[in-house]
Write a protein that holds these residues in place. Structure first.
Motif, PDB file in Angstrom:
ATOM      1  N   GLY A 274      35.805  29.382   4.008  1.00 21.03           N
ATOM      2  CA  GLY A 274      36.318  28.990   5.318  1.00 21.03           C
ATOM      3  C   GLY A 274      36.278  30.146   6.292  1.00 21.03           C
ATOM      4  N   ASP A 275      37.157  30.105   7.242  1.00 18.26           N
ATOM      5  CA  ASP A 275      37.212  31.182   8.233  1.00 18.26           C
ATOM      6  C   ASP A 275      38.534  31.920   8.096  1.00 18.26           C
ATOM      7  OD1 ASP A 275      34.724  30.562   9.292  1.00 18.26           O
ATOM      8  OD2 ASP A 275      35.613  28.902  10.423  1.00 18.26           O
ATOM      9  N   LYS A 276      39.059  31.937   6.885  1.00 15.98           N
ATOM     10  CA  LYS A 276      40.333  32.617   6.682  1.00 15.98           C
ATOM     11  C   LYS A 276      40.180  34.083   7.075  1.00 15.98           C
ATOM     12  CE  LYS A 276      40.575  30.653   2.570  1.00 15.98           C
ATOM     13  NZ  LYS A 276      40.931  30.496   1.160  1.00 15.98           N
ATOM     14  N   PRO A 277      41.162  34.630   7.773  1.00 12.16           N
ATOM     15  CA  PRO A 277      41.018  36.008   8.240  1.00 12.16           C
ATOM     16  C   PRO A 277      41.211  37.009   7.105  1.00 12.16           C
ATOM     17  CG  PRO A 277      43.177  35.141   8.839  1.00 12.16           C
ATOM     18  CD  PRO A 277      42.450  34.031   8.150  1.00 12.16           C
ATOM     19  N   VAL A 278      40.376  38.044   7.090  1.00  9.54           N
ATOM     20  CA  VAL A 278      40.596  39.150   6.163  1.00  9.54           C
ATOM     21  C   VAL A 278      40.804  40.407   6.994  1.00  9.54           C
ATOM     22  CG1 VAL A 278      39.209  38.181   4.317  1.00  9.54           C
ATOM     23  CG2 VAL A 278      38.131  39.665   5.995  1.00  9.54           C
ATOM     24  N   LYS A 279      41.466  41.379   6.398  1.00  7.68           N
ATOM     25  CA  LYS A 279      41.690  42.643   7.090  1.00  7.68           C
ATOM     26  C   LYS A 279      40.549  43.585   6.689  1.00  7.68           C
ATOM     27  CE  LYS A 279      46.016  43.847   6.908  1.00  7.68           C
ATOM     28  NZ  LYS A 279      47.137  44.461   6.162  1.00  7.68           N
ATOM     29  N   LYS A 280      39.713  43.960   7.645  1.00  2.01           N
ATOM     30  CA  LYS A 280      38.612  44.859   7.315  1.00  2.01           C
ATOM     31  C   LYS A 280      39.049  46.309   7.436  1.00  2.01           C
ATOM     32  CE  LYS A 280      34.903  41.761   8.658  1.00  2.01           C
ATOM     33  NZ  LYS A 280      33.849  41.508   9.636  1.00  2.01           N
ATOM     34  N   ALA A 281      38.528  47.133   6.528  1.00  2.00           N
ATOM     35  CA  ALA A 281      38.911  48.542   6.539  1.00  2.00           C
ATOM     36  C   ALA A 281      37.681  49.426   6.678  1.00  2.00           C
ATOM     37  CB  ALA A 281      39.645  48.878   5.244  1.00  2.00           C
ATOM     38  N   THR A 282      37.876  50.613   7.221  1.00  2.00           N
ATOM     39  CA  THR A 282      36.800  51.609   7.278  1.00  2.00           C
ATOM     40  C   THR A 282      37.069  52.661   6.210  1.00  2.00           C
ATOM     41  OG1 THR A 282      38.012  53.045   8.783  1.00  2.00           O
ATOM     42  CG2 THR A 282      36.641  51.315   9.776  1.00  2.00           C
ATOM     43  N   ALA A 283      36.102  53.558   6.018  1.00  4.56           N
ATOM     44  CA  ALA A 283      36.276  54.626   5.041  1.00  4.56           C
ATOM     45  C   ALA A 283      37.499  55.470   5.380  1.00  4.56           C
ATOM     46  CB  ALA A 283      35.022  55.499   4.993  1.00  4.56           C
ATOM     47  N   ASP A 284      37.740  55.700   6.673  1.00  2.00           N
ATOM     48  CA  ASP A 284      38.893  56.512   7.082  1.00  2.00           C
ATOM     49  C   ASP A 284      40.204  55.835   6.698  1.00  2.00           C
ATOM     50  OD1 ASP A 284      37.449  58.620   8.189  1.00  2.00           O
ATOM     51  OD2 ASP A 284      37.098  57.473  10.030  1.00  2.00           O
ATOM     52  N   ASP A 285      40.288  54.506   6.943  1.00  2.00           N
ATOM     53  CA  ASP A 285      41.502  53.773   6.567  1.00  2.00           C
ATOM     54  C   ASP A 285      41.793  53.948   5.079  1.00  2.00           C
ATOM     55  OD1 ASP A 285      41.474  52.820   9.156  1.00  2.00           O
ATOM     56  OD2 ASP A 285      40.458  50.934   8.610  1.00  2.00           O
ATOM     57  N   VAL A 286      40.722  53.781   4.295  1.00  2.00           N
ATOM     58  CA  VAL A 286      40.887  53.853   2.836  1.00  2.00           C
ATOM     59  C   VAL A 286      41.289  55.263   2.422  1.00  2.00           C
ATOM     60  CG1 VAL A 286      39.720  53.571   0.615  1.00  2.00           C
ATOM     61  CG2 VAL A 286      39.210  52.003   2.497  1.00  2.00           C
ATOM     62  N   ALA A 287      40.627  56.269   3.008  1.00  2.18           N
ATOM     63  CA  ALA A 287      40.926  57.657   2.656  1.00  2.18           C
ATOM     64  C   ALA A 287      42.382  57.991   2.963  1.00  2.18           C
ATOM     65  CB  ALA A 287      39.991  58.605   3.411  1.00  2.18           C
ATOM     66  N   ILE A 288      42.877  57.524   4.103  1.00  2.51           N
ATOM     67  CA  ILE A 288      44.274  57.813   4.467  1.00  2.51           C
ATOM     68  C   ILE A 288      45.233  57.148   3.483  1.00  2.51           C
ATOM     69  CG2 ILE A 288      46.054  57.345   6.211  1.00  2.51           C
ATOM     70  CD1 ILE A 288      43.781  57.764   8.313  1.00  2.51           C
ATOM     71  N   ALA A 289      44.955  55.871   3.189  1.00  3.27           N
ATOM     72  CA  ALA A 289      45.814  55.148   2.253  1.00  3.27           C
ATOM     73  C   ALA A 289      45.863  55.860   0.903  1.00  3.27           C
ATOM     74  CB  ALA A 289      45.308  53.717   2.081  1.00  3.27           C
ATOM     75  N   LEU A 290      44.701  56.315   0.422  1.00  2.00           N
ATOM     76  CA  LEU A 290      44.634  56.971  -0.884  1.00  2.00           C
ATOM     77  C   LEU A 290      45.310  58.342  -0.853  1.00  2.00           C
ATOM     78  CD1 LEU A 290      40.943  56.163  -1.894  1.00  2.00           C
ATOM     79  CD2 LEU A 290      43.001  55.213  -2.928  1.00  2.00           C
ATOM     80  N   ALA A 291      45.037  59.115   0.193  1.00  2.00           N
ATOM     81  CA  ALA A 291      45.513  60.497   0.249  1.00  2.00           C
ATOM     82  C   ALA A 291      47.033  60.571   0.293  1.00  2.00           C
ATOM     83  CB  ALA A 291      44.915  61.207   1.459  1.00  2.00           C
ATOM     84  N   TYR A 292      47.690  59.599   0.908  1.00  2.00           N
ATOM     85  CA  TYR A 292      49.148  59.643   1.013  1.00  2.00           C
ATOM     86  C   TYR A 292      49.844  58.802  -0.047  1.00  2.00           C
ATOM     87  CZ  TYR A 292      48.213  62.220   5.212  1.00  2.00           C
ATOM     88  OH  TYR A 292      47.770  63.182   6.077  1.00  2.00           O
ATOM     89  N   ALA A 293      49.086  58.324  -1.006  1.00  2.00           N
ATOM     90  CA  ALA A 293      49.691  57.536  -2.079  1.00  2.00           C
ATOM     91  C   ALA A 293      50.206  58.469  -3.173  1.00  2.00           C
ATOM     92  CB  ALA A 293      48.652  56.591  -2.671  1.00  2.00           C
ATOM     93  N   GLU A 294      51.122  57.940  -3.975  1.00  2.00           N
ATOM     94  CA  GLU A 294      51.601  58.721  -5.112  1.00  2.00           C
ATOM     95  C   GLU A 294      50.841  58.284  -6.373  1.00  2.00           C
ATOM     96  OE1 GLU A 294      55.922  59.403  -7.174  1.00  2.00           O
ATOM     97  OE2 GLU A 294      55.848  58.901  -5.041  1.00  2.00           O
ATOM     98  N   ASN A 295      50.743  56.964  -6.518  1.00  2.00           N
ATOM     99  CA  ASN A 295      50.037  56.420  -7.676  1.00  2.00           C
ATOM    100  C   ASN A 295      48.883  55.533  -7.230  1.00  2.00           C
ATOM    101  OD1 ASN A 295      51.733  57.403  -9.858  1.00  2.00           O
ATOM    102  ND2 ASN A 295      53.305  56.083  -8.955  1.00  2.00           N
ATOM    103  N   VAL A 296      47.698  55.856  -7.719  1.00  2.00           N
ATOM    104  CA  VAL A 296      46.511  55.054  -7.409  1.00  2.00           C
ATOM    105  C   VAL A 296      45.922  54.552  -8.716  1.00  2.00           C
ATOM    106  CG1 VAL A 296      44.133  55.147  -6.558  1.00  2.00           C
ATOM    107  CG2 VAL A 296      45.961  56.268  -5.266  1.00  2.00           C
ATOM    108  N   ILE A 297      45.568  53.280  -8.736  1.00  2.00           N
ATOM    109  CA  ILE A 297      44.846  52.762  -9.900  1.00  2.00           C
ATOM    110  C   ILE A 297      43.500  52.224  -9.434  1.00  2.00           C
ATOM    111  CG2 ILE A 297      44.793  51.023 -11.732  1.00  2.00           C
ATOM    112  CD1 ILE A 297      47.722  51.277 -12.088  1.00  2.00           C
TER     113      ILE A 297
END
Lengths: 452, 97
Positions: A274-297
């Motif tokens: 369908g046309d359900k909305p998804v949240k698109k991310a860029t490499a920068d978004d992902v890098a920030i999320a990962l860098a400030y996380a405590e636990n990543v799997i």
């Protein structure tokens, strides 16, 4: 004395298998088993009188050269098809041993020997042709999708009955030709039995055929009255069967289900993303999320191996660990192309095995995980398997990544996975979709991490 | 049934139970190497192949024996080598228990 030495070889096989069950001792276990094999061969040679060395030495040289070349050159991603091929060779060897006995005695066997001759021929031949069809499906020379033949199950059942009938004829009439017909029919049965099974189910098939090649070896052992073959074959037959059941459980499929249902032949209707909305991310978004996380799997799927991204992932994990982020890997039992395959691929990229979590270890951790990074996996993280009773994958054990705070999915597009169904995870609030090739994605995240 | 055949069945059944017990607790991380290693052990049929090849030189049976030795040796040598290649890569993280 020969018997005692054979027993010694068998004990080494048992210790070898036992040690192969623990990562710490596995390599030693494999070596013990190979020493057992060497002892069995040397004892056999030493015990033979008036033998013709020609065919033996030629066979050992050719087989050893081919086997070593294949084993040392194979890419780790091609491991499933190599195991299938080796297994096929083992199966045909047992059938050939029985055929040589038929030639030698002109098929004059007592009834019990006749039965085991027929069994080695039939099981060995099915293993041979079935393994090579599996090999073809895995390396792409035969289409991996299920090829359904009209009345396939009926034809296979009739073939099995025909094999039994011809075997009875061969045994009662001491007829060599009839034994050869058993071989021919069994070869056809092996092809027809595996052809309708989809590529995704091949690991279970190979494991089952591995068990069969053990049984074929044991039957050949009865034919030539050799205890090493009987013990070794029975061990592998049983161990291979357990492994098959374990794999089936991991995929939520029984062996009967795999063999008789034609998985993927379940034609699901067109997937309505369908046309359900998804949240698109860029490499920068992902890098920030990962860098400030405590636990990543990290949840790697086969897409990661196809993209040859294991080394890049390892590099990214090292960069994150230097920042104090705790990185682990959650491995679904069917994450690679066969159970445990992903572990081998990650080990190749120097990921320590104690960072690899299995299903039971990782699921309790997801609620405390800040970021889950999914690369090339789809069905194994689909919450429908847990929540939607109408889903075709309902009941399949999944990694419950939707319980983590943030989920990053690296994927080329929204296309469905093997099972051909939509994944609600993609539309969830905490999910970011990073549309990219797996390797390019990870490399761009590594670059972006440098700027965070 | 002959005594030999019956004792063969006894050995077969007992060995099968050992196989079931030995394998029951394997971490998924080792499924692939284990399958590959078990597959190499099923190449024990190499013993039968060697006997078949050596016993009747110059006959059709010896040709079948030669083919059997070749196939079984591919299974054994290739199987053990590739399993070792996989397991060689399995390392524990230094200092993490």
């Amino acid at each position: 004395m020969t018997e005692l030495l054979y027993l010694g070889a068998a004990v080494l096989f048992i210790f070898g298998l036992k040690q192969l069950s623990s990562p710490r001792t596995a390599r030693k276990g494999n070596m013990l088993a190979s020493v057992g094999m060497l002892i069995a061969v040397v004892v056999t040679l030493a015990n033979m009188e008036n033998i013709g060395w020609g065919p033996i030495i030629a066979g050992l040289a050719v087989g050893g050269g081919v086997g070593a070349a294949l084993a040392l050159r194979v890419k780790m991603t091609a491991m499933p098809e190599l195991v299938a091929a080796f297994n096929g060779f083992g199966g045909v060897a047992s059938a050939l041993v029985a055929l040589a006995e038929i030639e030698r005695w002109e098929a004059l066997f007592d009834n019990e020997t006749g039965v085991v001759v027929a069994l080695s021929l039939a099981i060995g031949s099915v293993t041979f042709s079935g393994s090579f069809v599996a090999f073809g499906k895995l390396n792409g020379s035969i289409p991996g999708r299920p090829i359904l033949l009209p009345a396939g199950q009926v034809v296979n059942a009739l073939l099995a009955v025909a094999i039994a009938a011809v075997a009875v004829w061969a045994i009662s009439a001491d007829n060599a030709l009839a034994y050869w017909i058993v071989v021919g029919l069994a070869l056809v049965l092996g092809v027809l039995a595996v052809i309708p099974i989809g590529g995704a189910d091949m690991p279970v098939v190979i494991s089952l055929l591995n068990s069969c090649s053990g049984v074929a070896a044991a039957m050949a052992g009865f034919v030539i009255n050799n205890s090493a073959l009987i013990i070794g074959g029975a061990l592998v037959g049983a161990a291979g069967f357990i492994l098959t059941v374990l794999m089936g459980e991991a995929m939520n499929r029984t062996i009967a289900n795999v063999l008789f249902s034609g998985f993927g032949a379940v034609t699901s209707g067109p997937v309505t993303t369908g046309d359900k909305p998804v949240k698109k991310a860029t490499a920068d978004d992902v890098a920030i999320a990962l860098a400030y996380a405590e636990n990543v799997i990290v949840v790697p799927g086969y897409g990661l191996a196809v993209a040859q991204a294991q080394h890049a992932v390892r590099e990214m994990a090292t960069a994150l660990e230097e920042r104090g982020v705790n990185v682990d890997y959650a491995i679904h039992p069917v994450a690679g192309r066969m159970p445990g395959h992903m572990n081998v691929l990650l080990a190749e990229a120097d990921v320590p095995y104690d960072q690899l979590l299995d299903l039971d270890q990782s699921n309790p951790r997801f609620p405390q995980t800040d970021v889950v990074l999914i690369i090339g996996a789809n069905d194994v993280v689909n919450p429908s398997a847990r929540d939607d009773e109408t889903s075709t994958i309902y009941g399949m054990p999944i990694l419950e990544v939707d319980l983590a705070t943030t989920v990053v999915v690296v994927k080329r597009s929204l296309s469905p996975g093997f099972a051909g169904i939509d994944n609600p995870l993609f539309y969830q609030d905490g999910t970011m979709m990073f549309f990219s090739d797996g390797k390019a994605a990870v490399e761009s995240v590594i670059a972006a991490l440098g700027n965070v | 049934m002959s005594e030999v055949f019956i004792s063969g069945i006894v050995v077969f059944v007992l060995a099968a139970f050992v196989g079931l017990e030995v394998i029951s607790k394997v971490p998924p991380t080792l499924h692939t190497p284990l399958m590959s290693g078990a597959n190499a052990i099923s190449g024990i049929t190499i013993v039968g192949a060697v006997i078949a090849a050596g016993i009747s030189e110059g006959t059709f049976a010896a040709i079948l024996g030669f083919l059997a030795v070749t196939a079984a040796t591919i299974n054994v040598v290739g199987g053990f080598l590739v399993t070792d290649r996989m397991l060689e890569m399995f390392k524990k993280k230094p200092g993490r228990g």
